[in-house]
Write an enzyme that holds these catalytic residues in place. Structure first.
Site, PDB file in Angstrom:
ATOM      1  N   LYS A  53       0.845  -1.207   0.000  1.00 59.67           N
ATOM      2  CA  LYS A  53       0.000   0.000   0.000  1.00 59.67           C
ATOM      3  C   LYS A  53       0.876   1.251   0.000  1.00 59.67           C
ATOM      4  CE  LYS A  53      -3.767  -2.428   2.249  1.00 59.67           C
ATOM      5  NZ  LYS A  53      -4.415  -2.864   3.474  1.00 59.67           N
ATOM      6  N   GLN A  97      -4.762  -1.491   9.576  1.00 53.14           N
ATOM      7  CA  GLN A  97      -4.654  -2.835   9.006  1.00 53.14           C
ATOM      8  C   GLN A  97      -5.259  -3.867   9.968  1.00 53.14           C
ATOM      9  OE1 GLN A  97      -3.569  -3.458   5.903  1.00 53.14           O
ATOM     10  NE2 GLN A  97      -3.777  -5.669   6.083  1.00 53.14           N
ATOM     11  N   ASP A 120     -11.269   2.623   3.836  1.00 55.15           N
ATOM     12  CA  ASP A 120     -11.663   1.212   3.764  1.00 55.15           C
ATOM     13  C   ASP A 120     -13.186   1.072   3.594  1.00 55.15           C
ATOM     14  OD1 ASP A 120      -9.666  -0.775   3.943  1.00 55.15           O
ATOM     15  OD2 ASP A 120      -9.346  -0.379   6.079  1.00 55.15           O
TER      16      ASP A 120
HETATM   17  N1  GUN Z   1      -6.661  -6.780   6.110  1.00 54.16           N
HETATM   18  C1  GUN Z   1      -6.852  -7.510   4.985  1.00 54.16           C
HETATM   19  N2  GUN Z   1      -7.509  -6.779   4.055  1.00 54.16           N
HETATM   20  C2  GUN Z   1      -7.733  -5.564   4.598  1.00 54.16           C
HETATM   21  C3  GUN Z   1      -8.352  -4.372   4.125  1.00 54.16           C
HETATM   22  O1  GUN Z   1      -8.865  -4.281   3.006  1.00 54.16           O
HETATM   23  N3  GUN Z   1      -8.364  -3.329   4.994  1.00 54.16           N
HETATM   24  C4  GUN Z   1      -7.836  -3.407   6.241  1.00 54.16           C
HETATM   25  N4  GUN Z   1      -7.911  -2.327   7.017  1.00 54.16           N
HETATM   26  N5  GUN Z   1      -7.249  -4.497   6.713  1.00 54.16           N
HETATM   27  C5  GUN Z   1      -7.203  -5.562   5.894  1.00 54.16           C
END
Ligand code: GUN
Length: 282
Positions: A53, A97, A120
């Site tokens: 990311k 995350q 998100d």
């Molecule tokens: N963990 C796995 N996929 C995601 C996601 O799309 N967002 C977040 N915040 N954590 C994750």
């Protein structure tokens, strides 16, 4: 011959577009979109996601800040960081995350994020906006699926759409987005009766259940479009989707491969959400 829907190529094309938009935003408005990613603990898979990311953000010219907090971080400390980021004018998107270590309440943390910065789209306020069709940000993986359909000119309006899976992250929101696009949507799950028959009705079948090669040829209609959201690791280490690709490929009109289908779209949509959240400031 089925159309292979490439998330890899589409993602690269969208990132190039985003890069241009970010440049213009910086030049004309003096605004640099900024994303903060918070990771607590040292889960190896999460660390890789966060690194990806961060890199993706920098590649399109956005500001990226990664906050690495130790496993033993208290809820108070994490909530305090969220408050600081909520108030930070350089930050337009906040992503915590998941999963968080067990002693931390994920709901409490997610609900603390300013909905305007919730890239998100996990905050109930944004989920509510999504359900009434009044949204700017849409959840990353479902938005990635919709973008693929759009860019491959696959019409949703009036089509029978069947979604396998009802998770809050994929199944439910993709069902809402398909409905918003005027599809006739059925959301299936582990208690659904006559699952094969329901799936065989689908013009557009979305699989998001996390079961390797679950969808076989007997579950797809001739000429259907299949969107495979699954990312499963087989005992031999290979990655496969929720769809038995080889079994359905001669029956479908279009399909997303795994890897290289929906997967690469998720981070791209996160970048798009960060840009959209920044533009809301103007
Ligand atoms: N963990 C796995 N996929 C995601 C996601 O799309 N967002 C977040 N915040 N954590 C994750």
């Amino acid at each position: 011959m089925a159309i292979i829907i490439s998330g890899k190529e589409t993602s690269a094309a969208i990132r190039a577009e985003l890069k241009k938009e970010v440049e213009i935003l910086k030049d004309k408005q003096g605004l640099t979109p900024g994303l903060a990613v918070v990771i607590v603990g040292s889960d190896p898979a999460s660390k890789i996601y966060v690194r990806n990311k961060h890199r993706a953000c920098e590649e399109v010219g956005m500001l990226s800040r990664v906050y690495e907090m130790p496993e033993e971080t208290t809820e108070e400390e994490l909530l305090s960081l969220v408050d600081t980021l909520n108030a930070d004018p350089e930050i337009h998107g906040i992503l915590v995350q998941l999963p968080l270590p067990k002693h931390l309440d994920e709901k409490k943390v997610i609900y603390r994020i300013d909905p305007k910065k919730d890239v998100d789209v996990f905050h109930p306020y944004n989920v509510g906006l999504l359900s009434i069709g009044n949204y700017t940000l849409s959840p990353c993986t479902p938005a990635g699926c919709m973008e693929l359909l759009k860019r491959y000119n696959i019409e949703v309006s009036g089509k029978e759409c069947v979604v396998l899976g009802r998770s809050n992250i994929v199944g439910k929101p993709i069902s809402m987005l398909l409905l918003q696009a005027n599809g006739t949507v059925t959301t299936c799950h582990s208690r659904t009766k006559d699952l094969k028959d329901v799936c065989r009705r689908a013009d557009i079948l979305v699989a998001a259940i996390g079961k390797p090669k679950f969808v076989g040829a007997d579950m797809v209609k001739e000429g259907a479009c299949v969107i495979d959201v699954g990312i499963n690791r087989l005992p031999d280490g290979k990655i496969c989707g929720d769809v038995d690709y080889d079994a359905v490929i001669d029956k479908v009109s279009a399909i997303t491969p795994v890897p290289g289908g929906v997967g690469p779209m998720t981070i791209t949509m996160l970048l798009k959400n960060t840009l959209l959240a920044a533009k809301e400031e103007l």
